[in-house]
Structure formats: C-alpha cells, structure tokens
Write a protein that holds these residues in place. Structure first.
Motif: not given
Ligand code: ATP
Length: 673
Positions: A138-147, A153-156, A209-212, A290-295
């Motif tokens: 389960y991750m989120e893309i927050y301000n173009e960082d993946i957490n 511990e799993g930041r950026r 954006h969250t991705i489960f 161009d963005s982490k989301l699209t990648r």
C-alpha cells in the motif's frame, strides 16, 4: 486489444450545496441529466444545452450503491487477476466528488477495495487445481514522493525499472497474506499513515494518490507438464487525489503546495490519456515518465492490463465546469486500448523448450516459401537416391549369385564334357579310370566290399533283388535327401544308380572281352544322357549369360541415374545455400537498419523528452502567469467595484451638494429684499 472500461458516477448533492441561497451553490437553472449510459447538460427550462452528450460504458446516478458499482465495473477484473491477468481500477474526479467513498466505502456499504479483497480470497479458494501466494502493498504519492503506507520507514522510495520486473518501487514492503481480515488490518494501518487534510470542500480530503496493490502468484498443483509456468499478476486499486480550484477550496500554505502537486500529476495523467486516445500515427511519444503516478500506472494505461476507470462527479451547478472536465477526461479514456496477457514465468527447461520451438518457427519463416520448396525437392531427391542405392545393391547381389551359379554350371559342364570325352574315346576298362573316384562314381555301393558305406534307399531297388540285394543289416542307410547331399546336389548321380546292376559285375565284365557289346550299349546310353545333360546345362548357361547381361545393363542405367540424382542434389544444395546466405544478408541488413533506427529513435525520444520538459516548464510558467492574471483581474474587478461604489457615492454626494446648493441659492434669493 481491449478498450479501457469507463464508468461515471454522480454522487448525491451535497446538502449544503443544494441550498439555493447565495453561496449555497445549488438551485441553478442547469443540471446533468442521465439517460442509461448517456449524460447530457440541460437547462431546466429550455432543454439540452448545445453540445454532444457524453456516452460511457456505465453511468450511475446518486442512487447507485457501492455494491452495484463494484458488481458492474470491478468484479470481472478479479476473476481475470486470479487467472493471471494484470488489472487496475481507479477513481478519478474533482475533489469531494466521491472517489474515496467509491474505493473505500462505509461500514454499511463497503467500497471497491474491501469487496475486491474478499472476492480475491473467495476466487482463490474456489480454484482447486492451483496453489496461490498473495502479497499486498500500500503506497501513496504525496507531493511527488512515494511513501510506503505499511511502514513509517518507507519514505521517498525510488522508482526503478528492469527487464524482469518492469517498473517497480524499490524498497516497498510487501506482506504475504492468507485472509481478507489480514488485509483489512494492513489497510487500517495504511489509512492512519495516509495524508488527509481539511479543505473548504472536503473535511477529509485525500492529499495524496494511494495505490493498494495485490500480487497474486500461482502454480498448478499437479506439475505433470514441465512447461507449466508460474503465473504472477498484479491488481492495482487506486484512489486519486481530486483536482481542485484554489479559489473554491480556499487553499493556502501547505494545502496550496499539495494542490499544486495534485493538479500537476493529474495534468500529466490527462496528457498520457490524451496521447493514448490519439490514433497510432499521431500518437508519438507517451509521456509516462513525466510523473510518478503515470510511471507506476503505465501498464494500466495502454499496456498489459485490464483497466476500469470510475470517474466521480458532483451534480451541483457550481461544479459544472469541473464535471465537464471530468467527463471529457472519461471520454478520452474510453478510446484507450490495452493489451492484457496472462503473465507467465517459465522454468529454465521450459523456457529453453519454448525458445527452441520459436527459433525453429523463425528459421522456417526466414527460409520463405521458395527455399521451403527447394528443401522438399532436396528431400525427395535424397529419398529417390536412397531407393536407387537399395535397388542397385539388390541387383549387385543378384548378379553375384548368377555369376556363382554360372561358374558352378560351367565347372559342372567341363567335368561332364571331360567325362563324355573319356567315354567316347574308350571301351570302358578299369585301367582307363585314372581317377579312382570316377570309377567309384560308376560303381553300385558294394556292401560286401565297403561294409560302412551308404546305400540309396529306394523301394524300386529293394523290390529288384536281382540287381541290388538288400544287405542283412541296415546300419547306414541314406534316403534320397542324404544321397543328394553327399553328391553335392547332383541328382544325376542318384539316377545313375539305375545302371549299377551292370556295373555290379564290372570286375568280371571288364575281364571278359566277350561281353563288350552290352557294355558298349550301356556306354552309349550313358553318353546320350550326358549329352542331354550337357545341352540342358549349356542352355541354362546361355540363359544365365543373357540374364547377367541384362542385369549389368540395368546396373549401369541405375549408376547413371544415381550420378545424375547426385548432381541434382548438389545443385539444389548449392542453390539452397545461396538462398539462405542471401536471406541471412537481408536479415543482417534489416538488423543493422533496426539498430540505426533505434539509435535515431532514442535520439528523437531524448529530444522529445527535452521538449516535453521545456513545454512543461513553459506550461508551469503559463499557469503561474495565468494565476497572476486571474489575481490581477480579481484586483481590477475589486478596484472597479470600489471605483463604481466611490463613483456612486461621489455622484450622490455631488447630487446632494448640488441640491443643497440649489436650496441655498433658492433660500438666498428668497431672502433678498
Ligand atoms: N455516492 C455517495 N453517496 C453518499 N455519499 C457520498 C457519495 N459520494 C461521496 N459521498 C460523500 O461526499 C463526501 C466527499 O466524498 P469523498 O471524500 O469520497 O470525495 P473525494 O472525491 O475522495 O474527495 P478528495 O479528492 O478531496 O479526497 C464524503 O462525505 C462522502 O461520504
């Protein structure tokens, strides 16, 4: 190829927005009308607003439950995922339009994620013939960082890419799970770590954006077939942050920064969808990077996955422009095609087997139809040659046998001729038989003189006691066959025994000159017989010679045919080699051209990426400029409103002053004497 499935869901109107009082946002004279899968904007009084209606795969109105949405849009994806296909479902829409409600739901009406989790485990349980391993992240893309939402511990975390795994988030925690309950616990943990924030439009607005993700690995329970592969599929359930207008959400500070990132990544998502919706030729480079989301969502967008998008929309008139934007995005997404395949991982042996088969197929393709024909000709020639070789060997054997037979006959003939000549030249005397065996051959076996000798056993003999008295004791009696054997296959020797009665008394006859006449008769008869035999042998010899000559002729013909076939074969081989060499050269040429083109392509790609970056920068700057302009316009509006107020005030002041002045003037005139 399979189109992305697109559904639109209108949430119920917000009670505050339904308030028709100024600022309430409701009570306008336009509304969205839903007719089956069609959405149209209408004037309550005047009917449809000009413009084509929007049509989708499914449209849900305010009454639709999460259960219905899930059943219509997502349930089929779960079966596909368990079968080895990748699948993605995501909610897209403006802020506060119901994305999180659709994905997570409530206790009373669970959303897509909890329903999908339960369905995955139910389907796995029902699939008896395979073994499964399920992992979740389960991750989120927050301000173009993946957490990582499952661990603090799993930041950026970085995005990486390799041939084996494709695009992946390095260091993302994956938990192996066995039940839906286990997953719900993890989801709860993730919800705590997820970024929410309060805005004017949503008290609990997703700021990321969250991705489960569920990774489902399976293999056959009975691995009888070594080629049976392992299947690995991925299910992504995505809750996007909502696009928002700062003046509506009233964002500033941190929220404004978040909104900037959210809007930017949604813009990139829109760009990718736009590009993918264009026809093949115009499409060009797809800006996934161009963005982490699209990648991360790359496989779901025009790649190897089955994808469903649920676009959520707010029904209120104050959100008409945002809803129109969402519907336009949904329409473009409807044109995007994916190409989903079962994801299989083969063992080395199975891979080798499959590759060999593929190489063989490629080789066949490379050789093309002409050389295929040649190969067949070569094969046929080889077969013909083999046949004629066998035929040649058979004839050679026959010839050899004939030769042997002829030699035996010739030898036999010479023997008989010699014997004949001997008989012709003499009245038979024991002295003339130089070879004792010759004399023995003419003698009836004499039992008295040769006690251990053989005798031909014939009934005729035994009857004719005068010539051939039976011995008292038959210790060594040979029948016809044994006799034939002893006489090396010459049956004439056996027949000669008929003459033995005469010869039985040979010793006394030869000594008695007066009995020469009967001997002469016997000799003549014997001569005639031998001559007859000779003639027969000669005839056989001639026939054998003729047959030999014919066989030799046939053999020569075959030899000629063989050498011509060999010549043809080597010609065909040479031609086939030339053709293969030509094809190989063409292939090498194509590969070289491909390499050059790829080089060019990568250069163009770099150029395109550079241009895209420049364009994005410019677009960013343009956005900033536009924002400034908006602000300036707002200022101008405020100033002009203040100015008009002032002007009104001044005008009324002027009018009042004027009236006072007039009054003063009038009172002054009145007071004048
Ligand atoms: N279909 C629906 N039925 C009932 N309530 C809904 C529905 N959709 C949304 N809501 C309510 O509307 C509010 C906003 O919804 P939600 O938080 O899901 O929006 P969102 O699109 O996720 O917003 P954001 O992008 O800001 O996170 C919530 O209170 C939610 O309960």
């Amino acid at each position: 190829m399979e189109k992305i499935s697109v559904a639109v869901r209108f949430r119920p109107p917000n009670p505050a927005a339904a308030d028709p009082s100024p600022g309430g946002g409701g009570g306008g004279d336009r509304e969205w009308r839903i007719d089956d899968t069609r959405v149209t904007l209408v004037h309550r009084a005047a009917g449809p607003v000009p413009g084509a209606p929007f049509v989708f795969d499914h449209v849900f109105d305010r009454t639709a439950t999460n259960e219905r949405v899930y059943g219509t849009v997502v349930r089929d994806l779960i079966g596909a995922v368990v079968d080895g296909f990748n699948a993605t479902a995501f909610a897209y829409g403006q802020t506060s339009s119901g994305k999180t409600f659709t994905m997570n739901g409530s206790d009373a009406d669970p959303g897509i994620i909890p329903r999908a989790v339960r369905d995955v485990f139910d389907t796995v349980r029902q699939t008896d013939d395979r073994e499964f391993l399920v992992r979740v992240s389960y991750m989120e893309i927050y301000n173009e960082d993946i957490n990582d939402l499952l661990t603090l511990e799993g930041r950026r975390l970085p995005i990486k890419e390799n041939l084996e795994r494709g695009v992946y988030v390095a260091g993302l925690r994956e938990e192996i799970v066995n039940s839906a309950e286990q997953v719900f616990e993890l989801l709860q943990l993730g919800e705590v770590n997820r970024h929410f924030g309060e805005t004017n439009m949503n008290a609990r607005s997703s700021r990321s954006h969250t991705i489960f993700r569920m990774v489902i690995e399976s293999s056959a329970k009975n691995k009888l077939d070594s080629e049976d592969p392992i299947r690995v599929s991925v299910l992504n359930l995505v809750d996007l942050a909502g696009s928002e207008r700062n003046n509506k959400t009233g964002t500033e500070g941190v929220r404004l920064n978040e909104a900037g990132h959210i809007n930017k990544s949604l813009l990139m998502l829109g760009n990718v969808i736009n590009k993918l919706s264009e026809s093949g030729k115009q499409r060009g480079h797809i800006p996934y990077r161009d963005s982490k989301l699209t990648r991360i969502l790359q496989p779901a967008l025009g790649g190897n996955a089955k994808t469903s998008i649920i676009c959520t929309a707010a029904p209120e008139e104050m959100h008409i422009e945002e809803t129109r934007g969402t519907l336009k995005f949904a329409s473009r997404a409807k044109c995007v095609s994916n190409c989903a395949q079962v994801n299989e991982i083969l063992t080395d042996a199975a891979l080798l087997k499959r590759q060999k088969r593929e190489i063989e197929e490629l080789r066949k393709k490379l050789q093309g139809s002409h050389s295929e024909g040649l190969e067949q000709v070569v094969l046929k020639l080889r077969n013909d040659m083999h046949k004629s070789e066998l035929e040649r060997d058979r004839l050679a054997m026959e010839l050899e046998e004939e030769r042997k037979l002829r030699m035996t006959l010739e030898h036999h003939l010479t023997e008989q001729q010699k014997l004949l000549e001997g008989l012709d030249n003499t009245s038979i005397s024991a002295d003339l038989f130089t070879d004792s065996t010759q004399l023995d051959a003419l003698k009836t076996p004499d039992f008295k003189y040769i006690p251990d000798g053989f005798v031909a056993y014939r009934s005729r003999y035994s009857n004719d006691v005068e010539f051939s008295p039976l011995p008292e004791n038959f210790d060594n009696i040979a029948n016809d066959d044994v006799w034939t054997c002893l006489n090396k296959g010459c049956v004439t020797d056996l027949d000669m025994l008929e003459m033995t009665p005469g010869l039985k008394r040979e010793a006394s006859l030869l000594q008695d000159a007066t009995s020469a006449a009967p001997l002469q008769e016997l000799t003549d008869a014997r001569c005639q017989r031998l001559e007859k035999d000779c003639a027969t042998d000669r005839q056989q010899l001639e026939e054998s010679n003729v047959r030999c000559a014919a066989l030799e002729k046939e053999r020569n013909l075959l030899r000629d045919k063989n050498s011509s076939l060999q010549q043809e074969l080597s010609d065909s081989k040479r031609e086939a080699n030339l053709l293969v060499a030509k094809k190989q050269a063409q292939l090498d040429d194509s590969i070289a051209r491909c390499v050059a083109l790829e080089k060019e392509l990568s250069m163009s790609r770099q150029d395109a990426e550079r241009l895209t970056t420049e364009k994005q920068e410019l677009a960013g700057e343009l956005g900033v400029e536009r924002q400034k302009m908006e602000e300036l316009k707002q200022d101008i509006r405020l100033i002009s409103r203040a100015f008009s107020q002032r002007e009104g005030q001044l005008t009324s002041l002027y009018s009042k002053s004027k009236a006072i002045l007039e009054n003063c003037k009038a009172s002054h005139v009145a007071t004048l004497p």
